[in-house]
Every structure is written in C-alpha cells, then in structure tokens.
Design a protein around this motif. Sequence first.
Motif, PDB file in Angstrom:
ATOM      1  N   SER A 185       0.833  -1.207   0.000  1.00 37.27           N
ATOM      2  CA  SER A 185       0.000   0.000   0.000  1.00 37.27           C
ATOM      3  C   SER A 185       0.863   1.251   0.000  1.00 37.27           C
ATOM      4  CB  SER A 185      -0.917   0.010   1.227  1.00 37.27           C
ATOM      5  OG  SER A 185      -1.868  -1.046   1.149  1.00 37.27           O
ATOM      6  N   LEU A 186       1.962   1.212   0.760  1.00 35.55           N
ATOM      7  CA  LEU A 186       2.890   2.340   0.790  1.00 35.55           C
ATOM      8  C   LEU A 186       3.492   2.571  -0.594  1.00 35.55           C
ATOM      9  CD1 LEU A 186       4.589   4.475   2.278  1.00 35.55           C
ATOM     10  CD2 LEU A 186       6.202   2.643   2.866  1.00 35.55           C
ATOM     11  N   LEU A 187       3.928   1.500  -1.237  1.00 31.40           N
ATOM     12  CA  LEU A 187       4.502   1.622  -2.578  1.00 31.40           C
ATOM     13  C   LEU A 187       3.478   2.158  -3.575  1.00 31.40           C
ATOM     14  CD1 LEU A 187       6.641  -1.632  -2.764  1.00 31.40           C
ATOM     15  CD2 LEU A 187       7.489   0.680  -3.184  1.00 31.40           C
ATOM     16  N   THR A 188       2.253   1.645  -3.501  1.00 26.40           N
ATOM     17  CA  THR A 188       1.211   2.082  -4.431  1.00 26.40           C
ATOM     18  C   THR A 188       0.925   3.571  -4.279  1.00 26.40           C
ATOM     19  OG1 THR A 188       0.177  -0.104  -4.434  1.00 26.40           O
ATOM     20  CG2 THR A 188      -1.191   1.747  -5.128  1.00 26.40           C
ATOM     21  N   PHE A 189       0.826   4.029  -3.037  1.00 27.24           N
ATOM     22  CA  PHE A 189       0.561   5.448  -2.814  1.00 27.24           C
ATOM     23  C   PHE A 189       1.707   6.309  -3.338  1.00 27.24           C
ATOM     24  CE2 PHE A 189       0.796   9.404  -0.502  1.00 27.24           C
ATOM     25  CZ  PHE A 189      -0.511   9.859  -0.529  1.00 27.24           C
ATOM     26  N   LEU A 190       2.953   5.885  -3.080  1.00 31.74           N
ATOM     27  CA  LEU A 190       4.104   6.665  -3.517  1.00 31.74           C
ATOM     28  C   LEU A 190       4.202   6.714  -5.042  1.00 31.74           C
ATOM     29  CD1 LEU A 190       6.811   5.569  -0.923  1.00 31.74           C
ATOM     30  CD2 LEU A 190       5.501   7.697  -0.989  1.00 31.74           C
ATOM     31  N   ARG A 191       3.855   5.617  -5.699  1.00 30.85           N
ATOM     32  CA  ARG A 191       3.835   5.628  -7.170  1.00 30.85           C
ATOM     33  C   ARG A 191       2.848   6.680  -7.681  1.00 30.85           C
ATOM     34  NH1 ARG A 191       2.914  -0.363  -6.644  1.00 30.85           N
ATOM     35  NH2 ARG A 191       4.996  -1.315  -6.468  1.00 30.85           N
ATOM     36  N   GLN A 192       1.673   6.691  -7.063  1.00 31.04           N
ATOM     37  CA  GLN A 192       0.649   7.641  -7.486  1.00 31.04           C
ATOM     38  C   GLN A 192       1.058   9.073  -7.151  1.00 31.04           C
ATOM     39  OE1 GLN A 192      -2.692   6.074  -5.327  1.00 31.04           O
ATOM     40  NE2 GLN A 192      -3.153   4.494  -6.850  1.00 31.04           N
ATOM     41  N   ARG A 193       1.660   9.251  -5.989  1.00 31.48           N
ATOM     42  CA  ARG A 193       2.034  10.585  -5.542  1.00 31.48           C
ATOM     43  C   ARG A 193       3.109  11.201  -6.442  1.00 31.48           C
ATOM     44  NH1 ARG A 193       0.083  14.370  -1.683  1.00 31.48           N
ATOM     45  NH2 ARG A 193       1.717  15.944  -1.514  1.00 31.48           N
ATOM     46  N   THR A 194       4.100  10.376  -6.840  1.00 37.32           N
ATOM     47  CA  THR A 194       5.198  10.895  -7.651  1.00 37.32           C
ATOM     48  C   THR A 194       4.869  10.918  -9.132  1.00 37.32           C
ATOM     49  OG1 THR A 194       6.189   8.694  -7.860  1.00 37.32           O
ATOM     50  CG2 THR A 194       6.891  10.056  -5.988  1.00 37.32           C
ATOM     51  N   GLY A 195       3.871  10.145  -9.533  1.00 35.40           N
ATOM     52  CA  GLY A 195       3.545  10.055 -10.946  1.00 35.40           C
ATOM     53  C   GLY A 195       4.546   9.247 -11.735  1.00 35.40           C
ATOM     54  N   GLY A 196       5.359   8.466 -11.014  1.00 37.01           N
ATOM     55  CA  GLY A 196       6.388   7.670 -11.676  1.00 37.01           C
ATOM     56  C   GLY A 196       7.674   8.466 -11.812  1.00 37.01           C
ATOM     57  N   ILE A 197       8.788   7.786 -11.821  1.00 35.87           N
ATOM     58  CA  ILE A 197      10.086   8.448 -11.933  1.00 35.87           C
ATOM     59  C   ILE A 197      10.915   7.737 -12.999  1.00 35.87           C
ATOM     60  CG2 ILE A 197      10.177   9.350  -9.574  1.00 35.87           C
ATOM     61  CD1 ILE A 197      11.754   6.916  -8.767  1.00 35.87           C
ATOM     62  N   SER A 198      11.785   8.488 -13.653  1.00 33.93           N
ATOM     63  CA  SER A 198      12.658   7.901 -14.662  1.00 33.93           C
ATOM     64  C   SER A 198      13.823   7.208 -13.967  1.00 33.93           C
ATOM     65  CB  SER A 198      13.169   8.968 -15.624  1.00 33.93           C
ATOM     66  OG  SER A 198      13.894   9.953 -14.920  1.00 33.93           O
ATOM     67  N   LEU A 199      14.225   6.080 -14.508  1.00 28.24           N
ATOM     68  CA  LEU A 199      15.277   5.274 -13.902  1.00 28.24           C
ATOM     69  C   LEU A 199      16.470   5.175 -14.844  1.00 28.24           C
ATOM     70  CD1 LEU A 199      13.063   2.373 -12.506  1.00 28.24           C
ATOM     71  CD2 LEU A 199      14.025   4.293 -11.220  1.00 28.24           C
ATOM     72  N   PRO A 200      17.684   5.032 -14.309  1.00 28.07           N
ATOM     73  CA  PRO A 200      18.871   4.899 -15.164  1.00 28.07           C
ATOM     74  C   PRO A 200      18.873   3.572 -15.898  1.00 28.07           C
ATOM     75  CG  PRO A 200      19.448   4.579 -12.861  1.00 28.07           C
ATOM     76  CD  PRO A 200      18.023   5.048 -12.881  1.00 28.07           C
ATOM     77  N   GLN A 201      19.674   3.486 -16.941  1.00 30.53           N
ATOM     78  CA  GLN A 201      19.702   2.281 -17.763  1.00 30.53           C
ATOM     79  C   GLN A 201      20.198   1.067 -16.996  1.00 30.53           C
ATOM     80  OE1 GLN A 201      21.985   3.228 -21.295  1.00 30.53           O
ATOM     81  NE2 GLN A 201      20.228   4.131 -22.317  1.00 30.53           N
ATOM     82  N   TRP A 202      21.038   1.279 -15.989  1.00 34.24           N
ATOM     83  CA  TRP A 202      21.584   0.134 -15.256  1.00 34.24           C
ATOM     84  C   TRP A 202      20.606  -0.435 -14.233  1.00 34.24           C
ATOM     85  CZ3 TRP A 202      21.364   1.756 -10.307  1.00 34.24           C
ATOM     86  CH2 TRP A 202      21.608   3.103 -10.013  1.00 34.24           C
ATOM     87  N   GLU A 203      19.483   0.216 -14.031  1.00 36.12           N
ATOM     88  CA  GLU A 203      18.483  -0.293 -13.097  1.00 36.12           C
ATOM     89  C   GLU A 203      17.635  -1.342 -13.794  1.00 36.12           C
ATOM     90  OE1 GLU A 203      17.141  -1.441 -10.284  1.00 36.12           O
ATOM     91  OE2 GLU A 203      17.350   0.563  -9.425  1.00 36.12           O
TER      92      GLU A 203
END
Length: 335
Positions: A185-203
């Motif tokens: 639930s914490l992860l789901t809320f944070l995803r919604q709150r941030t609107g998603g984030i860009s990640l580096p290619q090595w991730e």
Amino acid sequence: MSLKHRLRDVGAQLLWSSGLTRPSRAGRDRLNIVTFHRVLPDPAASPLPHLAVTPDFLRNALRFFAQHYTCLTLSEAAKRFFDGDQPARPLLAVTFDDGRKDNFLHGVPALRAAGIRATFFVPAGRVDDTTPLWHDELGWLARHLLEEGQGDLLGSLAGRAELADRGVHAVVQHAKGLPGPERESLLTFLRQRTGGISLPQWEGPMPWSELRQLMHEGYEIGSHSLSHDVLLDRLGADQRAEVFESKRLLEENLNTEVKSFCFPTGEYDATTLGEIREAGYQCAVTTRPGSNSRDSDPYELLRHDIQGERNRVAAGAVHVPVLAWRLSDFPGTAR
C-alpha cells in the motif's frame, strides 16, 4: 575521516602486522563467504549507496581474495568445506545478490580479470520484469520525495515521522518490517504521488541471455526466490512456490542444476528451511555476518557484507588490514 575510523585503521594495521588477521591464520578451517550487491562507477547515483561499491574497489578486493584464498563458487566451496577439505589458502566464495544489470556491466569484468568465479543470486520470476525490486523502487521513490522537500509526508505515510530525517535507508529498513499488504500500500501510494520516476539504464535485471553467458563461463546462478518478497509474508503454497518454482524456472531456462539459495532480506523460519532441503538445494546463505565452521548448518551459512565505505582508505582504495579484520571474526571485528 572520523577519529573512530582512524582508531579502527590503526587497530587493523596492528592486527595485520601481528599476523592475527591474515587469512592463512584467521581463515584456517573456516569457510568465508562475501557478498556484494551493486557495482557502480558512482555509488551515490543509487538511492541506497551503502549497497554499492565502485568497479575499482571491487577489483582491489578481488585481487586480495585471489591472493589469499582459494576462491570458488558457493556450491563448490561449501561441498569441499563440509567434505573436510582444508587447502593451504582457505576457502572463500564471492556472491552477488539480486541479479542486477550493473553486476554484468561492471562486476563481471573485474571477476574475469581476477580469475574468480562468483555466484549470482537471481529472483527468478523477475528476470523478464524490468521494474525495480520492491526495496529499490521504494528507495527511488523515497529519495524523490526527500529531494522535493516532502520528507514529512514520507515519514507520516510510513508511520514514523523521524524517518524523514534519517534518510532513504531508514525508510527501506522500516518497510521491511511492515506486513506485506501495508508495504505494498505504501509503494502504491508513492507511485501515485510521484507520478512515476525515470530510472537509469543500469536499473533492472540481467536478462536470460546474460545469465546463460555467465553460466557458460563457469559462474554459478543461484535462486533468490521468485519475487524477492519477504518470505515470511508468504504462507503455505505461496512460500513453497518461491522456493520450488524459482529453482524450476532457473533450471528450465539455464539447463543446469541450481544448488544454492539466498533468503531475500534474510528472513526465513523452520518451514522455509524444510522447503529448501526438500526442494533439493545443497546450501543456502543468510544475511547474518560471520564465517562458517565445520559445525555450521549448510542451509544457514553466514556471510560478510562487503560495503565500500567500511573497508577503504580516504583515497577510495581497499584498506587490506580492515578487510582482513572483517573476514577474520577476530573480537571487535572492524565495522
């Protein structure tokens, strides 16, 4: 460098000079297992930099291991050790947790140069999934909120207001102790709150093609469960699937026997141990620190977590006496 670390370095040098922590003495009749996670040119690029070492640090550490130990994959080292083998240079296994792409990009070249074959623990069900593992994702999301000045919100969501002042690592450690549904639930809320984030290619994970290449070069691929979720959150058939299905999936895709298991986040119980044995694994590693004796349980092996900031001098190079002290289990082991 703090006074504490200066005193540590002096103590480590004295122990090394006396021979008390040299592997030929301290490692006699012991099985040492070391573990790494991330290998990144800039560990600060990761939201969890304490889990990363630089390629230079890794190369220097591997050079030390190759010089002073008989380095084998985990299953090979464990078999020889528990069969009673005692080579002139003590046995040591190098392991990498999580099967991340940076291991192949930056870690494998260092291993090849040192002539060391390591064991890579892979969450088998996540190989085709390019999204981060839950603890990495939480790290990225938490760092984003902290950088945006929303630390108070992060602390309140996690139920611990002081976490905002303690940083990303504290947030992730706290989340490990949450029940599975609360963590999701914490992860789901944070995803919604941030609107998603860009990640580096090595991730992301090493794909099957890279895992096959490693296997053909003599490296070992072990199971890190299916999902890398906390196993104690999985009950009955779900936990059993994490153990059995991950082994089947790896063996099916790599056409080799999978002999080793690594407990995600280090959490397990008697039920988990019984399933590991029943599934046919030959050994398993924990996150508890230390070296192993002949009386150790092959399914609860201890490991040394090698973190760069704890084992280097100011210039960034490996501090050999400190590293040797950590691996020695000598009283007051350097941390």
